[in-house]
Design a protein around this motif. Structure first.
Motif, short mmCIF file in Angstrom:
data_model
loop_
_atom_site.label_atom_id
_atom_site.label_comp_id
_atom_site.label_asym_id
_atom_site.label_seq_id
_atom_site.Cartn_x
_atom_site.Cartn_y
_atom_site.Cartn_z
N GLY A 165 0.84 -1.19 0.00
CA GLY A 165 0.00 0.00 0.00
C GLY A 165 0.88 1.24 0.00
O GLY A 165 2.10 1.16 0.19
N ALA A 166 0.27 2.40 -0.20
CA ALA A 166 1.02 3.66 -0.19
C ALA A 166 1.70 3.84 1.17
O ALA A 166 1.11 3.59 2.21
CB ALA A 166 0.08 4.82 -0.46
N GLY A 167 2.96 4.26 1.14
CA GLY A 167 3.70 4.52 2.37
C GLY A 167 4.17 3.30 3.12
O GLY A 167 4.64 3.40 4.25
N SER A 168 4.10 2.13 2.51
CA SER A 168 4.50 0.89 3.18
C SER A 168 6.02 0.77 3.29
O SER A 168 6.75 1.26 2.43
CB SER A 168 3.96 -0.34 2.44
OG SER A 168 2.57 -0.37 2.51
N ALA A 169 6.45 0.08 4.34
CA ALA A 169 7.87 -0.17 4.53
C ALA A 169 8.28 -1.54 4.01
O ALA A 169 9.47 -1.84 3.94
CB ALA A 169 8.22 -0.06 6.02
N SER A 170 7.31 -2.39 3.66
CA SER A 170 7.64 -3.71 3.14
C SER A 170 6.56 -4.19 2.18
O SER A 170 5.42 -3.72 2.22
CB SER A 170 7.81 -4.72 4.29
OG SER A 170 6.60 -4.87 4.98
#
Length: 107
Positions: A39-44
């Motif tokens: 998703g938007a802004g995900s770290a993984s």
């Protein structure tokens, strides 16, 4: 995490769906591998659920398998018949099954 820095005094930019910044301060977001999405802004990146797939890098969402096909979690294509259907030709190639699912998967 989940955003990248373009340099200078610019604020961090949120990564688009299908892209991640696993560590803070990265110069650019990285594409999720085939079989995964974010998703938007995900770290993984996360594996696509069974019954869905992503064939390319950087896809923002998993695609539902065409009827009557299915997939395992994290798959890059839909290459087997879903429950309630059987593969008519066991020697069929996965690409052919995907392109012509109703020719190969029968109720």
């Amino acid at each position: 995490a989940g955003s990248s820095c373009g340099g200078g005094a610019a604020p961090p930019a949120e990564c688009s769906p299908g892209f991640v910044a696993a560590t803070p301060g990265l110069a650019k977001c990285e594409r999720c591998e085939p079989g995964t999405t974010s998703g938007a802004g995900s770290a993984s990146c996360s594996e696509c659920a069974a019954g869905t797939y992503t064939a390319n890098t950087g896809q923002g969402e998993c695609t539902r398998c065409p009827h009557p096909l299915s997939s395992g979690s994290g798959d890059i294509t839909c290459s087997f018949c879903k429950e309630g259907f059987y593969l008519q030709d066991a020697s069929a190639l996965p690409d052919d099954i995907f392109r012509f699912p109703t020719d190969y998967c029968k109720p």
